[in-house]
Design an enzyme around this catalytic site. Structure first.
Site, short mmCIF file in Angstrom:
data_model
loop_
_atom_site.label_atom_id
_atom_site.label_comp_id
_atom_site.label_asym_id
_atom_site.label_seq_id
_atom_site.Cartn_x
_atom_site.Cartn_y
_atom_site.Cartn_z
CB CYS A 190 -0.90 -0.03 1.24
SG CYS A 190 -1.77 1.50 1.59
CB CYS A 225 0.26 1.84 4.15
SG CYS A 225 -1.51 1.53 4.01
#
Length: 103
Positions: free
Chosen positions: A27, A30
């Site tokens: 991600c 993230c």
């Protein structure tokens, strides 16, 4: 889960993803925000619990996590949910921490 249940004071729960299927890599949001969250948690003396939703699907479902990253700011053993923010907008994270300090 035990760490979350036993937490006292303020806790930032960082729900993140490391794997989202065969064609996806980490991600990106993230990964990009992780160091900044760490810096802010040190600056504001807030503990951070990092929860990988791919490894902890039942916990993510329990907290109704639908997008990553999602941050939940709680106080005193999950009794008081203070804020939920979704996405990697660091300005919003810093505003959330500053608001908490002003309480």
């Amino acid at each position: 889960q035990e760490f979350l249940d036993d937490s006292k004071g303020v806790l930032l729960i960082d729900f993140y993803a490391t794997y989202n299927g065969p064609s996806c890599r980490w991600c990106g949001p993230c990964k990009n925000i992780a160091p900044l969250v760490s810096e802010l948690s040190e600056e504001y003396c807030i503990n951070v619990a990092k929860i990988d939703v791919d490894c902890n699907g039942s916990l993510a479902a329990q907290y109704q996590i639908q997008a990553m990253p999602t941050f939940k700011l709680i106080r005193d053993t999950l009794m008081y949910h203070l804020k939920t923010l979704v996405g990697a907008n660091m300005v919003r994270r810093e505003e959330m921490f500053a608001e908490l300090i002003d309480r």
